[in-house]
Design a protein around this motif. Sequence first.
Motif, PDB file in Angstrom:
ATOM      1  N   SER A  80       0.724  -1.206   0.227  1.00 23.26           N
ATOM      2  CA  SER A  80       0.100   0.125  -0.009  1.00 23.26           C
ATOM      3  C   SER A  80       0.842   0.728  -0.039  1.00 23.26           C
ATOM      4  CB  SER A  80      -1.053   0.070   1.322  1.00 23.26           C
ATOM      5  OG  SER A  80      -2.009  -0.796   1.164  1.00 23.26           O
ATOM      6  N   LEU A  81       2.153   0.907  -0.118  1.00 31.45           N
ATOM      7  CA  LEU A  81       3.321   2.093   0.074  1.00 31.45           C
ATOM      8  C   LEU A  81       2.347   3.021  -1.292  1.00 31.45           C
ATOM      9  CD1 LEU A  81       6.481   0.934   0.509  1.00 31.45           C
ATOM     10  CD2 LEU A  81       5.260   2.772   1.882  1.00 31.45           C
ATOM     11  N   HIS A  82       2.226   3.051  -2.522  1.00 33.09           N
ATOM     12  CA  HIS A  82       1.679   3.887  -3.609  1.00 33.09           C
ATOM     13  C   HIS A  82       0.936   4.873  -2.483  1.00 33.09           C
ATOM     14  CE1 HIS A  82      -0.734   0.704  -3.691  1.00 33.09           C
ATOM     15  NE2 HIS A  82      -1.807   1.959  -4.534  1.00 33.09           N
ATOM     16  N   ARG A  83      -0.002   4.646  -2.268  1.00 33.46           N
ATOM     17  CA  ARG A  83      -1.103   5.145  -1.593  1.00 33.46           C
ATOM     18  C   ARG A  83      -0.804   6.117  -0.464  1.00 33.46           C
ATOM     19  NH1 ARG A  83      -4.455   0.738  -2.212  1.00 33.46           N
ATOM     20  NH2 ARG A  83      -4.779   0.262   0.188  1.00 33.46           N
ATOM     21  N   PHE A  84       0.498   6.248   0.547  1.00 30.45           N
ATOM     22  CA  PHE A  84       1.470   6.544   1.348  1.00 30.45           C
ATOM     23  C   PHE A  84       1.554   7.848   1.196  1.00 30.45           C
ATOM     24  CE2 PHE A  84       4.765   7.503   4.375  1.00 30.45           C
ATOM     25  CZ  PHE A  84       3.700   7.694   5.524  1.00 30.45           C
ATOM     26  N   GLU A  85       1.422   9.009   2.008  1.00 41.72           N
ATOM     27  CA  GLU A  85       2.399  10.032   1.332  1.00 41.72           C
ATOM     28  C   GLU A  85       1.988  11.919   1.970  1.00 41.72           C
ATOM     29  OE1 GLU A  85      -1.802  12.685  -0.497  1.00 41.72           O
ATOM     30  OE2 GLU A  85      -1.943  10.567  -1.939  1.00 41.72           O
ATOM     31  N   GLY A  86       2.915  10.810   3.701  1.00 41.38           N
ATOM     32  CA  GLY A  86       3.203  11.239   4.421  1.00 41.38           C
ATOM     33  C   GLY A  86       1.822  12.184   5.411  1.00 41.38           C
ATOM     34  N   ARG A  87       1.274  12.637   5.141  1.00 38.46           N
ATOM     35  CA  ARG A  87       0.081  13.084   5.444  1.00 38.46           C
ATOM     36  C   ARG A  87       0.132  13.099   7.103  1.00 38.46           C
ATOM     37  NH1 ARG A  87      -5.174  13.024   2.238  1.00 38.46           N
ATOM     38  NH2 ARG A  87      -4.094  13.875   0.039  1.00 38.46           N
ATOM     39  N   SER A  88       0.231  12.367   7.916  1.00 30.96           N
ATOM     40  CA  SER A  88       0.929  11.623   8.885  1.00 30.96           C
ATOM     41  C   SER A  88       2.256  10.574   9.243  1.00 30.96           C
ATOM     42  CB  SER A  88       0.307  10.168   9.778  1.00 30.96           C
ATOM     43  OG  SER A  88      -0.227   9.180   8.774  1.00 30.96           O
ATOM     44  N   SER A  89       2.580  10.589  10.274  1.00 32.77           N
ATOM     45  CA  SER A  89       4.234   9.932  10.381  1.00 32.77           C
ATOM     46  C   SER A  89       4.196   8.349   9.781  1.00 32.77           C
ATOM     47  CB  SER A  89       4.463  10.021  11.876  1.00 32.77           C
ATOM     48  OG  SER A  89       4.123   8.859  12.616  1.00 32.77           O
ATOM     49  N   ALA A  90       4.937   8.617   9.246  1.00 30.31           N
ATOM     50  CA  ALA A  90       5.106   6.541   8.692  1.00 30.31           C
ATOM     51  C   ALA A  90       5.057   5.363   9.914  1.00 30.31           C
ATOM     52  CB  ALA A  90       6.165   5.944   8.328  1.00 30.31           C
ATOM     53  N   ARG A  91       5.111   6.147  10.901  1.00 34.87           N
ATOM     54  CA  ARG A  91       5.082   5.087  12.123  1.00 34.87           C
ATOM     55  C   ARG A  91       3.193   4.928  12.569  1.00 34.87           C
ATOM     56  NH1 ARG A  91       8.512   3.790  16.468  1.00 34.87           N
ATOM     57  NH2 ARG A  91       9.646   6.030  15.747  1.00 34.87           N
ATOM     58  N   THR A  92       2.790   6.463  12.371  1.00 36.85           N
ATOM     59  CA  THR A  92       1.115   5.713  13.196  1.00 36.85           C
ATOM     60  C   THR A  92       0.828   4.993  11.701  1.00 36.85           C
ATOM     61  OG1 THR A  92       1.600   7.845  13.733  1.00 36.85           O
ATOM     62  CG2 THR A  92      -0.507   7.211  13.118  1.00 36.85           C
ATOM     63  N   TRP A  93       0.889   5.676  10.469  1.00 39.70           N
ATOM     64  CA  TRP A  93       0.055   4.570   9.147  1.00 39.70           C
ATOM     65  C   TRP A  93       0.378   3.025   9.082  1.00 39.70           C
ATOM     66  CZ3 TRP A  93       3.346   2.716   5.308  1.00 39.70           C
ATOM     67  CH2 TRP A  93       2.162   2.523   4.188  1.00 39.70           C
TER      68      TRP A  93
END
Length: 209
Positions: A80-93
């Motif tokens: 799902s990394l392609h949907r991660f945009e950094g709006r929250s920290s990667a840890r929280t995501w």
Amino acid sequence: MITSVLPTSRDKTVHADTTTPAEESITAWALAARGGDREAVERFVRALHRDVRHYVTYLGADPQAADDLAQETFLRALGSLHRFEGRSSARTWLLSIARRAVIDSFRHAAARPRLAGTDDWQCAAERVQPRGLPGFDDGVALAELLAELPEDRREAFVLTQLVGLPYAEAAHLSDCPIGTVRSRVARARTSLVAALRDAERSGLVGAAA
């Protein structure tokens, strides 16, 4: 003394609501991994594997399945990394993905026929930490006590005091106000300290007898 397994308030609250450079680096690795950087993928996984494993273990999942759940979490995350945009920290995501993995594991277990009537935690708590490591007995004690807490307090305590997530991000992950997280952590700590003291007194009484 088994009370030493509980982190002190100052251990976790000094930086409770700030984003450390380490958090920024982890998020940067996640964003780079999204673009296909293999080294960033490895750094991202190594940086958060321990936290994910602790989270899925203490959240109430079968400790025997913690490694599988951690692996499942990272498989889902990398897919799902392609949907991660950094709006929250990667840890929280990532922990939000771990949370869903645990919930899915509960649903899967509930759908299967129950083969034994024993309490899962009663049997599994003894295996919550690898044997032979320092603090094994303390880890077992804490796992058993955490299992007795209400689910919302247990999750708040694990996220902030064991995983080290900032209160603001724990609130975001749990979908509740930050004040609620602080209250849950305080109540969990009070319950755990009281239970640990009771356990110590019982041990002393047993030794004297």
